[in-house]
Scaffold this motif. Structure first.
Motif, PDB file in Angstrom:
ATOM      1  N   UNK A  25      60.528  -2.240  42.652  1.00 24.32           N
ATOM      2  CA  UNK A  25      60.801  -1.605  41.366  1.00 24.32           C
ATOM      3  C   UNK A  25      59.612  -0.768  40.911  1.00 24.32           C
ATOM      4  N   UNK A  26      58.427  -1.375  40.929  1.00 22.42           N
ATOM      5  CA  UNK A  26      57.244  -0.710  40.372  1.00 22.42           C
ATOM      6  C   UNK A  26      56.689   0.379  41.288  1.00 22.42           C
ATOM      7  N   UNK A  27      56.785   0.183  42.583  1.00 20.95           N
ATOM      8  CA  UNK A  27      56.204   1.132  43.536  1.00 20.95           C
ATOM      9  C   UNK A  27      57.291   2.038  44.124  1.00 20.95           C
ATOM     10  N   UNK A  28      58.116   2.560  43.258  1.00 17.87           N
ATOM     11  CA  UNK A  28      59.259   3.373  43.684  1.00 17.87           C
ATOM     12  C   UNK A  28      58.860   4.795  44.073  1.00 17.87           C
ATOM     13  N   UNK A  29      57.582   5.155  43.902  1.00 16.90           N
ATOM     14  CA  UNK A  29      57.135   6.499  44.256  1.00 16.90           C
ATOM     15  C   UNK A  29      57.465   7.548  43.213  1.00 16.90           C
ATOM     16  N   UNK A  30      57.769   7.090  42.019  1.00 16.43           N
ATOM     17  CA  UNK A  30      58.090   8.011  40.920  1.00 16.43           C
ATOM     18  C   UNK A  30      57.721   7.331  39.606  1.00 16.43           C
ATOM     19  N   UNK A  31      57.568   8.117  38.567  1.00 15.59           N
ATOM     20  CA  UNK A  31      57.301   7.513  37.256  1.00 15.59           C
ATOM     21  C   UNK A  31      58.490   6.661  36.805  1.00 15.59           C
ATOM     22  N   UNK A  51      44.077  -1.240  46.597  1.00 13.16           N
ATOM     23  CA  UNK A  51      43.793  -0.972  45.187  1.00 13.16           C
ATOM     24  C   UNK A  51      45.103  -0.528  44.545  1.00 13.16           C
ATOM     25  N   UNK A  52      45.462  -1.163  43.458  1.00 15.70           N
ATOM     26  CA  UNK A  52      46.647  -0.775  42.704  1.00 15.70           C
ATOM     27  C   UNK A  52      46.238   0.312  41.722  1.00 15.70           C
ATOM     28  N   UNK A  53      46.864   1.472  41.835  1.00 16.11           N
ATOM     29  CA  UNK A  53      46.600   2.580  40.917  1.00 16.11           C
ATOM     30  C   UNK A  53      47.697   2.603  39.867  1.00 16.11           C
ATOM     31  N   UNK A  54      47.310   2.569  38.608  1.00 17.83           N
ATOM     32  CA  UNK A  54      48.262   2.567  37.503  1.00 17.83           C
ATOM     33  C   UNK A  54      47.972   3.770  36.622  1.00 17.83           C
ATOM     34  N   UNK A  55      48.963   4.644  36.488  1.00 21.86           N
ATOM     35  CA  UNK A  55      48.849   5.792  35.587  1.00 21.86           C
ATOM     36  C   UNK A  55      49.826   5.585  34.448  1.00 21.86           C
ATOM     37  N   UNK A  56      49.313   5.606  33.247  1.00 23.08           N
ATOM     38  CA  UNK A  56      50.154   5.492  32.062  1.00 23.08           C
ATOM     39  C   UNK A  56      50.105   6.836  31.356  1.00 23.08           C
ATOM     40  N   UNK A  57      51.278   7.462  31.260  1.00 25.23           N
ATOM     41  CA  UNK A  57      51.341   8.805  30.689  1.00 25.23           C
ATOM     42  C   UNK A  57      51.633   8.771  29.201  1.00 25.23           C
TER      43      UNK A  57
END
Length: 138
Positions: A25-31, A51-57
């Motif tokens: 679900x989380x690593x779907x390759x899209x926002x 490393x888990x990269x988390x971008x919050x827009x």
């Protein structure tokens, strides 16, 4: 009086962390849009060398407690899945109506302001999962 639990996608953080298909679900390759309490969070997750990269827009609505709950939940999920660190990039500073409380929370918990080549500023932090584990033991 017990403080109400902030639900993420309708689940208690403990339930969410233990989902077997959380990565799909989380690593779907899209926002993705995540409901966190009354807030809607637009985020994207990726992995690079454990490393888990988390971008919050965008963080719309919600109170001051939403981001700390989300950060804590993601840190615990990363630790359980043996990531070595989490790299956070929070671009919510640049949305149409930035939330000054959100910026205050990020600064209080140690995020720093960075700038990409275009001049856009964002909040950034890299946290070792070992650091997260140590904070929990205190």
């Amino acid at each position: 009086m017990k403080k109400a639990t902030i639900l993420i996608e309708g689940l208690d953080p403990e339930e969410l962390i233990s989902l077997e298909d959380l990565e799909a679900y989380a690593l779907a390759g899209r926002p993705i849009v995540i409901s966190v309490g009354a807030a809607e969070v637009l985020a994207e997750f990726s992995i690079s060398e454990k490393v888990l990269n988390v971008e919050i827009a965008v963080v719309e609505q919600g109170g001051e407690g939403v981001l700390p709950v989300l950060i804590d939940t993601i840190e615990r999920a990363a630790l359980l899945r043996k990531f070595v660190a989490i790299e956070w990039s929070v671009f919510a500073r640049n949305c149409a109506t930035p939330n000054p409380k959100l910026m205050g929370v990020l600064e209080r918990i140690g995020f720093e302001v960075r700038q990409i080549e275009s001049g856009t500023e964002y909040y950034w932090q890299r946290r070792s999962t070992n650091d997260s584990l140590l904070r929990r033991r205190r």
